[in-house]
Design an enzyme around this catalytic site. Sequence first.
Site, PDB file in Angstrom:
ATOM      1  CG  ASP A  37      38.910   7.239  -8.315  1.00 34.49           C
ATOM      2  OD1 ASP A  37      37.821   7.000  -8.858  1.00 34.49           O
ATOM      3  OD2 ASP A  37      39.977   7.295  -8.926  1.00 34.49           O
ATOM      4  CG  ASP A 178      40.645   7.836 -14.077  1.00 34.68           C
ATOM      5  OD1 ASP A 178      41.295   7.566 -13.043  1.00 34.68           O
ATOM      6  OD2 ASP A 178      39.433   8.138 -14.055  1.00 34.68           O
TER       7      ASP A 178
HETATM    8  C1  DX5 Z   1      38.185  10.979 -11.480  1.00 34.81           C
HETATM    9  C2  DX5 Z   1      37.946   9.541 -11.139  1.00 34.81           C
HETATM   10  C3  DX5 Z   1      37.150   8.650 -12.031  1.00 34.81           C
HETATM   11  C4  DX5 Z   1      36.164   9.066 -12.978  1.00 34.81           C
HETATM   12  C5  DX5 Z   1      34.719   8.653 -12.724  1.00 34.81           C
HETATM   13  O1  DX5 Z   1      38.997  11.492 -10.474  1.00 34.81           O
HETATM   14  O2  DX5 Z   1      39.244   8.954 -11.140  1.00 34.81           O
HETATM   15  O3  DX5 Z   1      36.843   7.506 -11.327  1.00 34.81           O
HETATM   16  O4  DX5 Z   1      36.210  10.374 -13.320  1.00 34.81           O
HETATM   17  O5  DX5 Z   1      34.060   8.483 -13.958  1.00 34.81           O
HETATM   18  P1  DX5 Z   1      33.274   9.632 -14.746  1.00 34.81           P
HETATM   19  O6  DX5 Z   1      34.247  10.716 -15.044  1.00 34.81           O
HETATM   20  O7  DX5 Z   1      32.763   8.926 -15.996  1.00 34.81           O
HETATM   21  O8  DX5 Z   1      32.154  10.073 -13.835  1.00 34.81           O
HETATM   22 ZN    ZN Z   2      40.600   7.321 -10.945  1.00 31.79          ZN
END
Ligand code: DX5
Ligand code: ZN
Length: 224
Positions: A37, A178
């Site tokens: 990310d 996602d």
């Molecule tokens: C959100 C991110 C994700 C994700 C992480 O911006 O792109 O990588 O939300 O996983 P969770 O939501 O399961 O913590």
């Molecule tokens: Zn992401």
Amino acid sequence: MNKNGKISASMMCSSFDKLSDTIRLFEEENIDYLHIDVMDGNFVTNIGYGTSYVEFIRSVTDIPLDIHLMITNPKDKLPWFGLQPSDIVSLHVESDKDIKTAVERVKSYGCKCTVAINPVTPVNVLEEIYLTADGVNILHVTPGFAGQKAVEGTMEKTGTVIDRINELKLTDYIIETDGNITFERAKILREMGANMFVAGSSSIFKGDISQYRENIRKLRESIM
Ligand code: DX5
Ligand code: ZN
């Protein structure tokens, strides 16, 4: 995409002190992609996982990268990431007025390019880009932070996008989801036709590293 869903591990959920052990474990468990990310503090209200992080990850593993660009003017910044043909790059439809050129530029590196869409963005904005992109990345949370709860209506929205993809007869198309993808949500999304799942604190990163293998097994079961 083969018949089973693919796991894209959300590396923002991996604590830095356990990063190497986590990557080794992911290699042993044949995790399909590492989801990076990239956040610029402008397109999203968080900063992190920039070009040096991408470079470091490339230097320590051969697991392909799924690079989620949450940045403004992404097409001008592509040369910063050392893109490889094995990469998937996810560009936000909201981040570039000329998304078609941006997608084409990603593809000129030999990578696959998916178009990401935020929960509040109406699906019709994808109409201009379905045929150029290699897939979509449907955000179930407002991007930028792990650990959030899915936004109301994102499941239905995903169904609408998948219906349109089927209508356009786009086979071998990446349908990624996602954000707060729990084991339960992943199962439903798989049944709807999603084939790539960003796995974060809602699934494989639950608990500590001693629980990751069991979490991966559980998620795999949900997305068969
Ligand atoms: C959100 C991110 C994700 C994700 C992480 O911006 O792109 O990588 O939300 O996983 P969770 O939501 O399961 O913590
Ligand atoms: Zn992401």
